[in-house]
Design a protein around this motif. Structure first.
Motif, PDB file in Angstrom:
ATOM      1  N   ILE A  25      23.464  12.451  18.233  1.00  0.00           N
ATOM      2  CA  ILE A  25      24.254  12.498  19.454  1.00  0.00           C
ATOM      3  C   ILE A  25      23.631  13.458  20.464  1.00  0.00           C
ATOM      4  CG2 ILE A  25      26.461  11.908  18.370  1.00  0.00           C
ATOM      5  CD1 ILE A  25      27.083  14.949  18.567  1.00  0.00           C
ATOM      6  N   ASN A  26      22.559  14.128  20.070  1.00  0.00           N
ATOM      7  CA  ASN A  26      21.940  15.109  20.963  1.00  0.00           C
ATOM      8  C   ASN A  26      20.888  14.417  21.830  1.00  0.00           C
ATOM      9  OD1 ASN A  26      23.359  17.298  19.734  1.00  0.00           O
ATOM     10  ND2 ASN A  26      21.918  17.190  18.025  1.00  0.00           N
ATOM     11  N   LEU A  27      21.216  14.241  23.075  1.00  0.00           N
ATOM     12  CA  LEU A  27      20.318  13.518  23.995  1.00  0.00           C
ATOM     13  C   LEU A  27      19.831  14.457  25.094  1.00  0.00           C
ATOM     14  CD1 LEU A  27      19.064  10.865  25.015  1.00  0.00           C
ATOM     15  CD2 LEU A  27      21.197  10.453  26.274  1.00  0.00           C
ATOM     16  N   LEU A  28      18.522  14.548  25.193  1.00  0.00           N
ATOM     17  CA  LEU A  28      17.905  15.347  26.256  1.00  0.00           C
ATOM     18  C   LEU A  28      17.215  14.409  27.226  1.00  0.00           C
ATOM     19  CD1 LEU A  28      16.120  18.043  24.090  1.00  0.00           C
ATOM     20  CD2 LEU A  28      17.840  18.533  25.821  1.00  0.00           C
ATOM     21  N   LEU A  29      17.451  14.611  28.492  1.00  0.00           N
ATOM     22  CA  LEU A  29      16.796  13.784  29.498  1.00  0.00           C
ATOM     23  C   LEU A  29      15.964  14.678  30.408  1.00  0.00           C
ATOM     24  CD1 LEU A  29      19.802  11.484  30.550  1.00  0.00           C
ATOM     25  CD2 LEU A  29      17.950  10.938  28.955  1.00  0.00           C
ATOM     26  N   SER A  30      14.774  14.216  30.736  1.00  0.00           N
ATOM     27  CA  SER A  30      13.976  14.942  31.727  1.00  0.00           C
ATOM     28  C   SER A  30      13.211  13.938  32.570  1.00  0.00           C
ATOM     29  CB  SER A  30      13.020  15.931  31.041  1.00  0.00           C
ATOM     30  OG  SER A  30      12.137  15.256  30.189  1.00  0.00           O
ATOM     31  N   SER A  31      12.806  14.390  33.727  1.00  0.00           N
ATOM     32  CA  SER A  31      12.103  13.491  34.643  1.00  0.00           C
ATOM     33  C   SER A  31      10.734  13.121  34.088  1.00  0.00           C
ATOM     34  CB  SER A  31      11.941  14.192  35.995  1.00  0.00           C
ATOM     35  OG  SER A  31      11.009  13.490  36.779  1.00  0.00           O
ATOM     36  N   ASP A  32      10.288  11.919  34.431  1.00  0.00           N
ATOM     37  CA  ASP A  32       8.955  11.513  33.978  1.00  0.00           C
ATOM     38  C   ASP A  32       7.871  11.918  34.977  1.00  0.00           C
ATOM     39  OD1 ASP A  32       9.453   9.773  36.033  1.00  0.00           O
ATOM     40  OD2 ASP A  32       8.816   7.974  34.948  1.00  0.00           O
ATOM     41  N   LYS A  33       8.278  12.700  35.987  1.00  0.00           N
ATOM     42  CA  LYS A  33       7.280  13.134  36.971  1.00  0.00           C
ATOM     43  C   LYS A  33       6.287  14.085  36.310  1.00  0.00           C
ATOM     44  CE  LYS A  33       9.710  12.513  41.276  1.00  0.00           C
ATOM     45  NZ  LYS A  33      11.153  12.731  41.350  1.00  0.00           N
ATOM     46  N   PRO A  34       4.988  13.941  36.588  1.00  0.00           N
ATOM     47  CA  PRO A  34       3.983  14.826  35.985  1.00  0.00           C
ATOM     48  C   PRO A  34       4.305  16.292  36.267  1.00  0.00           C
ATOM     49  CG  PRO A  34       2.925  13.020  37.186  1.00  0.00           C
ATOM     50  CD  PRO A  34       4.392  12.937  37.494  1.00  0.00           C
ATOM     51  N   GLY A  35       4.102  17.129  35.287  1.00  0.00           N
ATOM     52  CA  GLY A  35       4.330  18.564  35.460  1.00  0.00           C
ATOM     53  C   GLY A  35       5.740  19.008  35.132  1.00  0.00           C
ATOM     54  N   THR A  36       6.626  18.056  34.867  1.00  0.00           N
ATOM     55  CA  THR A  36       7.993  18.443  34.529  1.00  0.00           C
ATOM     56  C   THR A  36       8.053  18.901  33.078  1.00  0.00           C
ATOM     57  OG1 THR A  36       8.839  16.755  36.028  1.00  0.00           O
ATOM     58  CG2 THR A  36      10.393  17.665  34.422  1.00  0.00           C
ATOM     59  N   THR A  74      12.313  10.662  28.665  1.00  0.00           N
ATOM     60  CA  THR A  74      12.032  10.828  30.083  1.00  0.00           C
ATOM     61  C   THR A  74      12.704   9.672  30.807  1.00  0.00           C
ATOM     62  OG1 THR A  74       9.956   9.624  29.845  1.00  0.00           O
ATOM     63  CG2 THR A  74       9.853  12.011  29.714  1.00  0.00           C
ATOM     64  N   VAL A  75      13.101   9.939  32.049  1.00  0.00           N
ATOM     65  CA  VAL A  75      13.826   8.915  32.796  1.00  0.00           C
ATOM     66  C   VAL A  75      13.072   8.566  34.077  1.00  0.00           C
ATOM     67  CG1 VAL A  75      16.097   9.509  31.885  1.00  0.00           C
ATOM     68  CG2 VAL A  75      15.264  10.673  33.917  1.00  0.00           C
ATOM     69  N   SER A  76      13.198   7.317  34.431  1.00  0.00           N
ATOM     70  CA  SER A  76      12.612   6.861  35.682  1.00  0.00           C
ATOM     71  C   SER A  76      13.533   5.802  36.258  1.00  0.00           C
ATOM     72  CB  SER A  76      11.218   6.273  35.439  1.00  0.00           C
ATOM     73  OG  SER A  76      11.304   5.171  34.560  1.00  0.00           O
ATOM     74  N   GLY A  77      13.334   5.517  37.517  1.00  0.00           N
ATOM     75  CA  GLY A  77      14.177   4.513  38.164  1.00  0.00           C
ATOM     76  C   GLY A  77      14.718   5.064  39.457  1.00  0.00           C
ATOM     77  N   PRO A  78      15.242   4.176  40.273  1.00  0.00           N
ATOM     78  CA  PRO A  78      15.774   4.631  41.559  1.00  0.00           C
ATOM     79  C   PRO A  78      17.074   5.404  41.377  1.00  0.00           C
ATOM     80  CG  PRO A  78      16.147   2.273  41.258  1.00  0.00           C
ATOM     81  CD  PRO A  78      15.364   2.727  40.082  1.00  0.00           C
ATOM     82  N   GLY A  79      17.076   6.665  41.815  1.00  0.00           N
ATOM     83  CA  GLY A  79      18.284   7.485  41.725  1.00  0.00           C
ATOM     84  C   GLY A  79      18.643   7.794  40.283  1.00  0.00           C
ATOM     85  N   LEU A  80      19.886   8.171  40.059  1.00  0.00           N
ATOM     86  CA  LEU A  80      20.345   8.518  38.719  1.00  0.00           C
ATOM     87  C   LEU A  80      21.464   7.586  38.265  1.00  0.00           C
ATOM     88  CD1 LEU A  80      20.318  12.427  38.953  1.00  0.00           C
ATOM     89  CD2 LEU A  80      18.767  10.965  37.641  1.00  0.00           C
ATOM     90  N   ASP A  81      21.426   6.365  38.756  1.00  0.00           N
ATOM     91  CA  ASP A  81      22.452   5.387  38.364  1.00  0.00           C
ATOM     92  C   ASP A  81      22.281   5.058  36.881  1.00  0.00           C
ATOM     93  OD1 ASP A  81      24.042   3.216  37.849  1.00  0.00           O
ATOM     94  OD2 ASP A  81      23.657   2.258  39.807  1.00  0.00           O
TER      95      ASP A  81
END
Ligand SMILES: [Zn+2]
Length: 292
Positions: free
Chosen positions: A164-175, A231-238
């Motif tokens: 149940i432990n979910l970590l999300l971070s941006s897929d932008k380089p350097g994050t 890592t997450v990608s896509g338009p906005g955070l929908d």
């Protein structure tokens, strides 16, 4: 027969008080021995001791599957109740006897605690199995049933969690995910991997020995689907359009490795996709119906 004991002789649906057995056992040592299945363990041990390794039923026993089917009690709801069970009673002899048999290579358990569960300690036993798998949907869950699984020295310990432990971070380089964002999720593992005294079981004797005195050779702990880092990608955070990509958990692993002393290099966080079926019973994991 003691008052209340008769009501223990039934199925889950007819047992009124989940903890009646435990309370009776606390008050009555002779009942405690029966409660912990000591007579059955003695009979089994007699069978084991009286046969040579080349003959007899147990010499061929390679897989042990400890289900919950034969149990009538949950044994506890919160961690403190599980700890009380472990602290007050002797270690349950049946699982220790079966896990220690020289022929047993694959051992699994579903129960978090009780008569069919290995004590939730670091265990040094004779002839550890090659693989000990623990699968229970409440494993490491932070709220509700929190309990820690056993670690059998000399074995590959495989925990199949219901992450149940979910970590999300941006897929932008350097994050880079900050360590403090990860550390919180690793607390139960830190507790489990504390360098606490080890329960050393030999024949039907058990004693506590210092952690420093035991070898970790051939011991591995593989933890599947405990934490998921995407890592997450896509338009906005929908939430409907965002795309999640599971990482290999290397970032989380490196944070964990800093906190676990001698266990470093022995403990591995893994994704559910990497988990083989339970080597004892074939269970395929709780993630069958999960999305990414
Ligand atoms: Zn299994």
């Amino acid at each position: 027969m003691l008052d209340g004991e008769w009501t223990l002789s039934g199925s889950v649906s007819t047992t009124g008080d989940c903890f009646l057995g435990m309370w009776l056992a606390l008050d009555h040592p002779t009942f405690a021995k029966r409660f912990l299945l000591c007579p059955a363990a003695e009979a089994l041990r007699g069978t084991v001791d009286s046969i040579s390794e080349s003959q007899g039923a147990f010499s061929c026993l390679e897989r042990v599957i400890m289900t919950r089917e034969a149990e009538s009690f949950p044994w506890g709801v919160i961690q403190q109740e599980f700890l009380n069970f472990n602290n007050v009673f002797d270690p349950p002899p049946i699982p220790l006897l079966l896990a220690s048999l020289p022929s047993v290579k694959h051992y699994c358990q579903q129960s978090p605690i009780g008569l069919l569960a290995l004590p939730n300690r670091i265990l040094k036993i004779e002839h550890p199995p090659e693989i000990v798998t623990v699968h229970h949907p409440g494993l490491f869950v932070e709220t509700g049933a929190l309990w820690l699984p056993p670690i059998v020295l000399g074995a590959t310990n495989r925990y199949m969690c219901n992450g149940i432990n979910l970590l999300l971070s941006s897929d932008k380089p350097g994050t880079i995910l900050p360590p403090e964002d990860i550390a919180h999720y690793l607390e139960p593992l830190k507790v489990m991997l504390n360098e606490i005294p080890v329960l050393h079981v030999e024949s039907n004797e058990s004693k506590t020995v210092p952690f420093d005195s035991v070898s970790l050779k051939d011991t591995k702990v593989e933890i599947y689907d405990y934490i998921r880092h995407c890592t997450v990608s896509g338009p906005g955070l929908d939430i409907n359009t965002i795309k999640r990509h599971p990482t290999d958990l290397s970032r989380v692993q490196s944070i964990l490795d800093e906190k676990i002393g001698r266990w470093k290099g022995k403990v591995f966080l893994k994704n559910r996709e990497d988990c083989p079926p339970c080597s004892a019973c074939g269970f395929g994991g709780f993630w069958k119906y999960k999305k990414v």
